[in-house]
Design a protein around this motif. Structure first.
Motif, short mmCIF file in Angstrom:
data_model
loop_
_atom_site.label_atom_id
_atom_site.label_comp_id
_atom_site.label_asym_id
_atom_site.label_seq_id
_atom_site.Cartn_x
_atom_site.Cartn_y
_atom_site.Cartn_z
N LEU A 30 153.74 46.01 -66.14
CA LEU A 30 154.40 46.33 -67.41
C LEU A 30 153.43 46.21 -68.59
O LEU A 30 153.53 46.98 -69.55
N MET A 31 152.50 45.26 -68.52
CA MET A 31 151.50 45.14 -69.58
C MET A 31 150.61 46.38 -69.59
O MET A 31 150.22 46.88 -70.66
N ALA A 32 150.27 46.90 -68.41
CA ALA A 32 149.46 48.11 -68.34
C ALA A 32 150.22 49.30 -68.94
O ALA A 32 149.66 50.09 -69.71
N LEU A 33 151.50 49.43 -68.61
CA LEU A 33 152.31 50.52 -69.17
C LEU A 33 152.45 50.38 -70.68
O LEU A 33 152.41 51.37 -71.41
N PHE A 34 152.60 49.14 -71.15
CA PHE A 34 152.71 48.91 -72.59
C PHE A 34 151.40 49.29 -73.29
O PHE A 34 151.42 49.90 -74.36
N GLY A 35 150.27 48.91 -72.69
CA GLY A 35 148.98 49.27 -73.28
C GLY A 35 148.78 50.77 -73.35
O GLY A 35 148.30 51.30 -74.37
#
Length: 210
Positions: A90-95
């Motif tokens: 999810l952090m990757a998608l947010f970035g």
């Protein structure tokens, strides 16, 4: 990654050190010469935008992003693995989402040739370009982390995934602080020893007379 974290922290610190010098200069000029640089507040906004994007990456590399871990250690290992993978993914998608939104803003700025509504009338493509560069680094780093977490999950290396992506607890933070303090103490002791040796070797040798 430690080297990248160190370089990013140096840039982050340099930006706000330069901003503090400009603020002090602006204050002194207004106080004693009744003159203003007419743009320190504008530079402050740019520094905050650039510094914020760098802090995203620093927090990611240091696993300092806030996670609610009260019950995390009480869950079964399988659930811990799932939550740790979800966190990285999810952090990757947010970035990537932040990068996409920022890219649209920069492209719109280039189309309209927008400038800041300040006395300097700064072309916004320059500060927004720095902003985009910072978010690009964050999105790239987060994506690498997300892909690694996914690879560890698919390869069945749950223990390693949990070790690398679990939320940082108080005990781990305390351990890192103590290790950092120990390194600083050793470095300080080395400097003091070198200074003492240099001072001793620099003293002339005097022969006593009877």
């Amino acid at each position: 990654m430690k080297r990248i974290e160190y370089m990013a922290s140096m840039v982050f610190g340099g930006i706000f050190l330069l901003l503090s010098v400009l603020v002090v200069t602006e204050t002194l000029l207004r106080k004693f010469f009744n003159v203003s640089l007419q743009g320190v507040d504008e530079l402050g906004g740019y520094a905050l935008a650039a510094g914020a994007t760098l802090s995203f990456t620093l927090a990611l590399l240091g696993r300092a992003h806030m996670r609610i871990d009260i019950f995390h250690e009480k869950f079964p290992k399988s659930l811990q693995t799932l939550f740790n993978w979800l966190s990285a993914t999810l952090m990757a998608l947010f970035g990537l989402f932040l990068f996409w939104v920022c890219l649209q803003i920069v492209l719109e700025t280039l189309d309209y040739g927008s400038t800041a509504q300040t006395p300097w009338a700064t072309p916004l493509k320059y500060p927004q370009g720095v902003w985009l560069a910072g978010l690009t680094v964050f999105a790239f780093t987060a994506t690498i982390y997300g892909l690694r977490a996914t690879w560890l999950l698919l390869s069945g290396r749950s223990a390693q995934l949990n070790e690398e992506f679990h939320p940082k607890g108080v005990s781990e933070e305390l351990k890192e602080e103590l290790e950092d303090f120990k390194h600083r103490q050793q470095a300080s002791g080395t400097v003091e020893e070198v200074s003492l040796s240099a001072s001793v070797s620099g003293q002339p040798v005097r022969e006593g007379t009877l």
